[in-house]
Write an enzyme that holds these catalytic residues in place. Structure first.
Site, short mmCIF file in Angstrom:
data_model
loop_
_atom_site.label_atom_id
_atom_site.label_comp_id
_atom_site.label_asym_id
_atom_site.label_seq_id
_atom_site.Cartn_x
_atom_site.Cartn_y
_atom_site.Cartn_z
N GLY A 64 76.26 -2.74 45.35
CA GLY A 64 76.26 -1.58 44.46
C GLY A 64 77.66 -1.03 44.30
N GLY A 113 73.47 -5.21 47.18
CA GLY A 113 72.69 -5.22 45.96
C GLY A 113 72.50 -6.59 45.37
N GLU A 136 76.18 -3.28 55.27
CA GLU A 136 76.15 -1.83 55.08
C GLU A 136 76.52 -1.01 56.31
OE1 GLU A 136 73.97 -3.71 51.83
OE2 GLU A 136 73.91 -3.95 54.01
N ASP A 144 69.58 -2.17 52.68
CA ASP A 144 68.55 -1.61 51.81
C ASP A 144 68.15 -2.63 50.75
OD1 ASP A 144 71.02 -1.37 50.44
OD2 ASP A 144 70.32 0.38 49.33
#
Length: 336
Positions: A64, A113, A136, A144
């Protein structure tokens, strides 16, 4: 064709191509919305038999747009993270819900992502250039995009190891780990894509190559033993007790990352083993809306991407100093 996400129909395929090379195809909100709209259109089109996602460059998707999220956190604007992650997680679920084959061609860097727009599809093609990771914890977030569903379903405790340390897997190792489903040499990717457009998903089997040995095979016993422990402190103790070079390297990776993030990442991965993807994404959204506004996240991005000094000042600074009550509070309320 200069759009950040290119969408078109070709033969039997609905094509989606990431096209933001200067940002290593990092996803922003407009890209996520475009992909989700394309999935809806292709899913409803009877002329589309397969959805094919690729890139032209030697990277798939670096994750992301963390700088965008960091700016929102610094400004105290929670709406940026809430909107982006809400849309991104809905896109992840939409990929999993497709009733048509979804083929992602991973011919380079694929992190965060990028895993979210590949791992939930039916076919994930890794080449020798593929490099996959969920890094992350290095910026005080957590794995995530549905990774709390994917990681616990990897062989043994590989998922917990990869999720906490952010370790990278290359090429065919992505198939051994479970990030990918097929290994195809990069030189055959153009003809594979032509075959998919012409014949659909059945073409993948013809091009898939035999897997070379898993480079982590010799470390699996240690990974499974250490990272299957029931707490972060027990994982650390198991690695310290082992004392091998691999154990020391894994422990160094853990200690280089946000101590708080190691704890909340452990907890969401552990919980994900008992939830379906939709439940995992709901839990992730509940957690990310809290931690993406935290001082830890702001500091992690500052050190890695803004000032680039790579010397984050984590608070608290040690894994052993993290207050269990603080971690429990993050999970205290069920997602709405």
């Amino acid at each position: 064709m200069d759009r950040e996400v290119q969408v078109w129909r070709e033969g039997r395929a609905g094509r989606i191509r990431l096209n933001r090379p200067k940002a290593f195809n990092a996803l922003n909100l407009d890209m996520v919305k475009t992909i989700r709209a394309a999935l809806e259109d292709f899913g409803a089109d009877p002329a589309v038999h397969v959805i094919l996602v690729d890139t032209l460059e030697r990277w798939f998707c670096s994750g992301g747009d963390v700088r965008m999220l960091h700016a929102g956190a610094v400004a105290g604007d929670a709406s940026i993270a809430e909107s982006f992650f809400g849309q991104e997680y809905a896109m992840n679920q939409a990929i999993a819900d497709l009733r048509k084959p979804y083929i992602a061609i991973i011919n380079g860097l694929c992190m965060g992502g990028g895993v979210g727009i590949s791992a939930h599809g039916s076919h994930r093609i890794a080449t020798e250039n593929a490099l996959l990771a969920m890094p992350e914890t290095g910026i005080a977030l957590f794995p995530d995009v549905g990774a709390s569903y994917v990681l616990p379903r990897m062989p043994g405790a590989l998922g917990m190891y990869l999720g906490l340390t952010g370790a990278r897997v290359h090429g065919a190792d992505a198939v051994h780990a479970g990030f990918a489903t097929h290994y195809v040499p990069s030189g055959r990717i153009p003809e594979l894509c032509d075959a998919i457009v012409r014949d659909g998903a059945a073409a993948v089997a013809e091009y898939a190559a035999p897997l070379p040995p898993f480079t982590l095979a010799a470390e699996r016993e240690l990974i499974d033993r250490a990272f299957s422990q029931d707490s972060v402190s027990a994982i650390v103790a198991a690695l310290e007790a082992d004392g091998s070079a691999f154990a020391k390297a894994a422990l160094a990776q853990l200690r280089a990352h946000s101590p708080s993030s190691i704890h909340w990442s452990f907890e969401i991965i552990r919980r994900g083993a008992a939830q379906d993807l939709r439940g995992c994404l709901a839990a992730e959204y509940h957690l990310v809306c809290q931690v993406a506004m935290s001082a830890e996240f702001i500091e992690g991005v500052r050190a890695l991407l803004v000032d680039k000094d790579k010397s984050p000042k984590w608070q608290p600074p040690l894994i052993e100093d993290v207050d269990p009550a603080r971690i429990a509070a993050l999970f205290a309320h069920k997602p709405g």
